[in-house]
Design a protein around this motif. Structure first.
Motif, PDB file in Angstrom:
ATOM      1  N   LYS A 171       0.827  -1.205   0.000  1.00  0.00           N
ATOM      2  CA  LYS A 171       0.000   0.000   0.000  1.00  0.00           C
ATOM      3  C   LYS A 171       0.864   1.258   0.000  1.00  0.00           C
ATOM      4  CE  LYS A 171      -4.099  -1.888   2.312  1.00  0.00           C
ATOM      5  NZ  LYS A 171      -4.964  -1.817   3.517  1.00  0.00           N
ATOM      6  N   ALA A 172       1.940   1.254   0.795  1.00  0.00           N
ATOM      7  CA  ALA A 172       2.831   2.415   0.836  1.00  0.00           C
ATOM      8  C   ALA A 172       3.506   2.643  -0.508  1.00  0.00           C
ATOM      9  CB  ALA A 172       3.877   2.227   1.937  1.00  0.00           C
ATOM     10  N   ALA A 173       3.905   1.551  -1.171  1.00  0.00           N
ATOM     11  CA  ALA A 173       4.537   1.683  -2.481  1.00  0.00           C
ATOM     12  C   ALA A 173       3.538   2.210  -3.520  1.00  0.00           C
ATOM     13  CB  ALA A 173       5.102   0.333  -2.915  1.00  0.00           C
ATOM     14  N   GLU A 174       2.301   1.737  -3.437  1.00  0.00           N
ATOM     15  CA  GLU A 174       1.290   2.213  -4.386  1.00  0.00           C
ATOM     16  C   GLU A 174       0.967   3.684  -4.156  1.00  0.00           C
ATOM     17  OE1 GLU A 174      -3.204   0.974  -5.944  1.00  0.00           O
ATOM     18  OE2 GLU A 174      -2.236  -0.117  -4.307  1.00  0.00           O
ATOM     19  N   ASP A 175       0.853   4.083  -2.887  1.00  0.00           N
ATOM     20  CA  ASP A 175       0.597   5.496  -2.586  1.00  0.00           C
ATOM     21  C   ASP A 175       1.762   6.374  -3.028  1.00  0.00           C
ATOM     22  OD1 ASP A 175      -1.779   4.685  -1.483  1.00  0.00           O
ATOM     23  OD2 ASP A 175      -1.035   4.702   0.597  1.00  0.00           O
ATOM     24  N   GLU A 176       2.985   5.888  -2.817  1.00  0.00           N
ATOM     25  CA  GLU A 176       4.154   6.658  -3.236  1.00  0.00           C
ATOM     26  C   GLU A 176       4.207   6.777  -4.754  1.00  0.00           C
ATOM     27  OE1 GLU A 176       7.532   8.941  -2.737  1.00  0.00           O
ATOM     28  OE2 GLU A 176       6.085   8.212  -1.246  1.00  0.00           O
ATOM     29  N   SER A 177       3.822   5.715  -5.461  1.00  0.00           N
ATOM     30  CA  SER A 177       3.798   5.765  -6.922  1.00  0.00           C
ATOM     31  C   SER A 177       2.769   6.770  -7.425  1.00  0.00           C
ATOM     32  CB  SER A 177       3.503   4.366  -7.478  1.00  0.00           C
ATOM     33  OG  SER A 177       3.439   4.393  -8.886  1.00  0.00           O
ATOM     34  N   LYS A 178       1.589   6.797  -6.788  1.00  0.00           N
ATOM     35  CA  LYS A 178       0.568   7.766  -7.193  1.00  0.00           C
ATOM     36  C   LYS A 178       1.022   9.196  -6.898  1.00  0.00           C
ATOM     37  CE  LYS A 178      -3.387   4.666  -6.536  1.00  0.00           C
ATOM     38  NZ  LYS A 178      -4.640   4.415  -5.776  1.00  0.00           N
ATOM     39  N   LYS A 179       1.653   9.380  -5.721  1.00  0.00           N
ATOM     40  CA  LYS A 179       2.144  10.712  -5.368  1.00  0.00           C
ATOM     41  C   LYS A 179       3.224  11.171  -6.332  1.00  0.00           C
ATOM     42  CE  LYS A 179       4.220  13.249  -1.506  1.00  0.00           C
ATOM     43  NZ  LYS A 179       4.742  13.132  -0.105  1.00  0.00           N
ATOM     44  N   ALA A 227       3.545  10.225  -9.468  1.00  0.00           N
ATOM     45  CA  ALA A 227       2.923  10.541 -10.748  1.00  0.00           C
ATOM     46  C   ALA A 227       2.232  11.901 -10.709  1.00  0.00           C
ATOM     47  CB  ALA A 227       1.925   9.449 -11.119  1.00  0.00           C
ATOM     48  N   GLN A 228       1.559  12.226  -9.594  1.00  0.00           N
ATOM     49  CA  GLN A 228       0.905  13.522  -9.479  1.00  0.00           C
ATOM     50  C   GLN A 228       1.927  14.663  -9.472  1.00  0.00           C
ATOM     51  OE1 GLN A 228      -1.455  13.243  -5.935  1.00  0.00           O
ATOM     52  NE2 GLN A 228      -2.973  11.851  -6.848  1.00  0.00           N
ATOM     53  N   SER A 229       3.043  14.460  -8.761  1.00  0.00           N
ATOM     54  CA  SER A 229       4.082  15.493  -8.722  1.00  0.00           C
ATOM     55  C   SER A 229       4.692  15.709 -10.101  1.00  0.00           C
ATOM     56  CB  SER A 229       5.173  15.108  -7.716  1.00  0.00           C
ATOM     57  OG  SER A 229       4.637  14.948  -6.419  1.00  0.00           O
ATOM     58  N   PHE A 230       4.901  14.625 -10.828  1.00  0.00           N
ATOM     59  CA  PHE A 230       5.485  14.762 -12.160  1.00  0.00           C
ATOM     60  C   PHE A 230       4.526  15.459 -13.117  1.00  0.00           C
ATOM     61  CE2 PHE A 230       7.027  13.199 -16.284  1.00  0.00           C
ATOM     62  CZ  PHE A 230       8.354  13.556 -16.166  1.00  0.00           C
ATOM     63  N   THR A 273      17.965  21.836  -3.982  1.00  0.00           N
ATOM     64  CA  THR A 273      16.989  20.773  -3.780  1.00  0.00           C
ATOM     65  C   THR A 273      17.730  19.453  -3.725  1.00  0.00           C
ATOM     66  OG1 THR A 273      14.998  19.687  -4.651  1.00  0.00           O
ATOM     67  CG2 THR A 273      16.586  20.518  -6.253  1.00  0.00           C
ATOM     68  N   LYS A 274      17.149  18.485  -3.046  1.00  0.00           N
ATOM     69  CA  LYS A 274      17.762  17.169  -2.949  1.00  0.00           C
ATOM     70  C   LYS A 274      17.465  16.308  -4.168  1.00  0.00           C
ATOM     71  CE  LYS A 274      17.713  17.051   2.091  1.00  0.00           C
ATOM     72  NZ  LYS A 274      17.247  16.332   3.303  1.00  0.00           N
ATOM     73  N   GLY A 275      16.683  16.819  -5.087  1.00  0.00           N
ATOM     74  CA  GLY A 275      16.322  16.048  -6.272  1.00  0.00           C
ATOM     75  C   GLY A 275      14.946  15.439  -6.114  1.00  0.00           C
ATOM     76  N   GLY A 276      14.567  14.647  -7.102  1.00  0.00           N
ATOM     77  CA  GLY A 276      13.225  14.090  -7.071  1.00  0.00           C
ATOM     78  C   GLY A 276      12.207  15.201  -7.223  1.00  0.00           C
ATOM     79  N   PHE A 277      11.211  15.207  -6.345  1.00  0.00           N
ATOM     80  CA  PHE A 277      10.183  16.241  -6.375  1.00  0.00           C
ATOM     81  C   PHE A 277      10.236  17.116  -5.133  1.00  0.00           C
ATOM     82  CE2 PHE A 277       8.645  12.583  -8.803  1.00  0.00           C
ATOM     83  CZ  PHE A 277       8.447  13.174 -10.044  1.00  0.00           C
ATOM     84  N   ASP A 278      11.382  17.120  -4.447  1.00  0.00           N
ATOM     85  CA  ASP A 278      11.534  17.996  -3.292  1.00  0.00           C
ATOM     86  C   ASP A 278      11.516  19.455  -3.734  1.00  0.00           C
ATOM     87  OD1 ASP A 278      11.702  15.778  -1.787  1.00  0.00           O
ATOM     88  OD2 ASP A 278      13.819  15.957  -1.256  1.00  0.00           O
ATOM     89  N   PRO A 279      10.981  20.341  -2.915  1.00  0.00           N
ATOM     90  CA  PRO A 279      10.919  21.758  -3.298  1.00  0.00           C
ATOM     91  C   PRO A 279      12.300  22.405  -3.301  1.00  0.00           C
ATOM     92  CG  PRO A 279      10.181  21.478  -1.046  1.00  0.00           C
ATOM     93  CD  PRO A 279      10.382  20.087  -1.596  1.00  0.00           C
ATOM     94  N   TRP A 280      12.399  23.506  -4.035  1.00  0.00           N
ATOM     95  CA  TRP A 280      13.633  24.287  -4.052  1.00  0.00           C
ATOM     96  C   TRP A 280      13.664  25.183  -2.818  1.00  0.00           C
ATOM     97  CZ3 TRP A 280      17.513  23.683  -7.590  1.00  0.00           C
ATOM     98  CH2 TRP A 280      17.207  22.963  -8.747  1.00  0.00           C
TER      99      TRP A 280
END
Length: 485
Positions: free
Chosen positions: A75-83, A85-88, A201-208
Motif C-alpha cells: 500500500k505504501a509503495a502504491e501510494d508513493e507511486s501515485k504521489k 505521478a501527481q508530482s510529475f 533541492t535534494k532532487g526528485g520532487f523535493d521543493p527548491w
C-alpha cells in the motif's frame, strides 16, 4: 422419418441441454429478442458484446474469490507511486493557466540542450534526470519571478546531494555600509559574491530552498577548513578552525568561491556595462555570435575569460569606497583602506584565464596549470552557408576545483559544477619557494596518483656468521712462551 429430420432433432436436443447456466437455445432466443427490441445499427459488431452481457446476467455459478488485500508495504509503495505521478504531472503542466493571462517568464536555461554538450565531455545526470531538472527549473522560474535561471550544478555529500540553481533578480539599492558593521559583512544583491541568488533541492520532487546571501566572514572562514557536506542544511559544521555558521552557510560560501573562480565565457562575448547602476555588470556584446572565437582559439586558454567578480582576501569583490564614506570614517581608517587596496588591488572583470596560477607555471610549459582543455567528438571543419562550422565539443576543466567544467559547441557554451565542493591540490604543483601544497587545496581525494618512487638499492649479500667456527679460529692463535719455563 427421414435422415434430415433425425439430425435436426439431435441438433435441437443439443441446443436445449442445460449445464446449469441455461441452454444455448434459450441464449440464442434472448439474443435475437434483444436485437429485435434495441435494433442497433451495427448489430453484427455488437453481437459478441451483447452475448457476453447476457451470459454474465444469467450466470449462476459460484462467485469468484475475494481479491487479496495488499500488505502495508505494498500500500505504501502504491501510494508513493501515485504521489510521484501527481508530482510529475505538476511539473509537466504549463506554467500559465490557459484561461488566464499568460505569465511572463524570465530567461530559463534549456538544460536539455546543454546536457547534450556536457555528455560529450563525460558529465551529466542521464536523459531522464536531465528532463526532470529542466521541467523543475521552468516551474521554479514561474514561481519566483526571476530575470534568468540556470542549473549551477550538483554538490555531492556523505548523506545526500544538493542540486543548485542560479538565478538573478533586479539589483537592490543599498546604502553604503560602514567598515566593520554587520551590514558591511554582506555585499548588496547583484554585487560580488551576491551577484546571483541560489536555490538547492535534494532532487526528485523535493521543493527548491533558497539559500541566504553569502557573508564575507563565512567566505574567509571557509578558506581555512576542509569539510564535506552531509546533505542536511540544518546540520552543524564541526571543524578546526571554527566555522561561524551551519552547513547552509558553508554551502553558500563554497558556491561563491567556485563561482568566482570557475565561471568562464569566450573572449569577446561579454563586455562591462559602464552605464549600469551596479558595479561589474556584464552585458552581451552586440554581434557576439557572428564574431564568436574559432574552434582553434577556444581550444587554448587565450580564448577564455572569467565572467564573475574576483573575491579578495576579505571575502568581498571590492574595497570600501573611501570617497562615499567621507565624514563617516576617520582619516586613519581611510588611509588604512587605501593601503590595503594598494597591496591587494581589485581584479578587473573579464580577465583571461591564462593568468591563473601564472606564478606556478613551469618554465617549459606553454599554458598555466589551472585549467585542462580537451576536444571531443568530430574535429572536422565543414563549409556552410555562413562560412565554416564544426561539431567539435571543447571542454575546460578546473584543476583547482575538480568538478568545474565549461563546455562549448558551435556558439553555445555553458558552465557546470559536479563535485564535493572542495579544492584539490594534487593536480596543481606546489609553491616554488616553500615546496608546500597550494594554500587552501584539498589533497584528501587526489585525482592524480603520486609519483612512483625509485627502486631501492639491493643490499650486498654476506655469508651467514657461525659463532662456533669463529671461536675455534680464535683458539688457534699463538701463545707467548714464558721465559722462566
Amino acid at each position: 422419418m427421414g435422415t434430415c429430420d433425425i439430425a435436426l432433432e439431435r441438433v435441437h436436443a443439443l441446443l436445449r441441454v442445460d449445464a446449469g447456466n441455461g441452454s444455448l437455445y434459450n441464449h440464442l432466443v434472448q439474443l435475437a429478442r434483444t436485437l429485435a427490441e434495441e435494433k442497433p445499427k451495427d448489430a453484427l459488431e455488437q453481437v459478441e458484446a451483447l452475448s457476453r452481457r447476457l451470459k454474465e446476467s444469467a450466470f449462476r455459478g459460484a462467485p469468484a474469490p475475494e481479491e487479496p488485500e495488499l500488505s502495508v508495504a505494498e500500500k505504501a509503495a502504491e501510494d508513493e507511486s501515485k504521489k510521484c505521478a501527481q508530482s510529475f504531472m505538476q511539473l509537466l503542466r504549463p506554467p500559465s493557466d490557459p484561461t488566464a493571462a499568460p505569465k511572463v517568464l524570465g530567461v530559463v536555461q534549456n538544460y536539455l540542450e546543454d546536457a547534450a554538450i556536457f555528455e560529450w565531455a563525460g558529465v551529466g545526470f542521464g536523459k531522464q534526470e536531465s528532463y526532470h531538472l529542466s521541467m523543475s527549473l521552468r516551474k521554479l522560474a514561474a514561481d519566483s519571478g526571476l530575470e534568468s535561471l540556470r542549473l549551477w550544478g550538483k554538490v555531492l555529500g556523505t548523506g545526500g546531494d544538493y542540486y543548485v540553481a542560479e538565478g538573478t533578480l533586479n539589483a537592490a539599492e543599498q546604502a553604503v555600509a560602514l567598515p566593520g558593521s554587520p551590514d558591511d559583512d554582506v555585499e548588496p544583491r547583484g554585487q560580488g559574491a551576491n551577484r546571483c541568488i541560489y536555490w538547492v533541492t535534494k532532487g526528485g520532487f523535493d521543493p527548491w530552498v533558497r539559500l541566504p546571501h553569502a557573508r564575507a566572514s563565512h567566505v574567509r572562514a571557509a578558506r581555512n577548513i576542509k569539510h564535506m557536506m552531509s546533505g542536511n542544511l540544518s546540520s552543524e559544521v564541526i571543524s578546526t578552525p571554527w566555522f561561524p555558521g551551519g552547513e547552509e552557510q558553508l554551502l553558500r560560501a563554497q558556491i561563491a568561491r567556485i563561482t568566482s573562480t570557475c565561471t568562464l565565457a569566450p573572449k569577446g562575448w561579454f563586455e562591462v556595462d559602464e552605464e549600469a547602476p551596479v558595479k561589474n555588470t556584464l552585458r552581451m556584446v552586440e554581434g557576439a555570435a557572428e564574431a564568436f572565437p574559432s574552434p582553434e582559439e577556444l581550444a587554448t586558454q587565450g580564448g577564455w575569460v572569467h565572467a564573475a567578480p574576483f573575491l579578495l582576501s576579505t571575502g568581498k569583490s571590492s574595497w570600501p569606497d573611501v570617497d562615499a564614506l567621507e565624514g563617516k570614517i576617520t582619516e586613519e581608517q581611510a588611509e588604512e583602506i587605501k593601503a590595503l587596496a594598494e597591496n591587494e588591488p581589485e581584479k578587473a572583470m573579464l580577465e583571461g584565464i591564462e593568468a591563473d596560477l601564472e606564478e606556478l607555471k613551469p618554465e617549459e610549459a606553454e599554458t598555466g596549470p589551472a585549467w585542462s582543455i580537451k576536444n571531443y567528438g568530430d574535429e572536422g571543419v565543414y563549409s556552410s552557408g555562413d562560412g565554416t562550422a564544426t561539431l567539435r565539443v571543447t571542454a575546460l576543466r578546473s584543476m583547482i576545483w575538480p568538478g568545474a567544467v565549461t563546455a562549448v559547441k558551435g556558439t553555445r557554451f555553458a558552465n557546470l559544477y559536479v563535485g564535493y565542493g572542495m579544492k584539490c591540490g594534487s593536480l596543481v604543483g606546489p609553491e616554488k619557494e616553500s615546496g608546500l601544497p597550494l594554500r587552501g587545496t584539498m589533497p584528501l581525494m587526489p585525482l592524480a596518483p603520486e609519483d612512483i618512487m625509485d627502486e631501492p638499492v639491493d643490499l650486498e649479500e654476506h655469508e651467514e656468521p657461525n659463532p662456533i667456527q669463529d671461536e675455534a679460529e680464535s683458539d688457534k692463535g699463538e701463545l707467548e712462551e714464558d721465559p722462566d719455563q
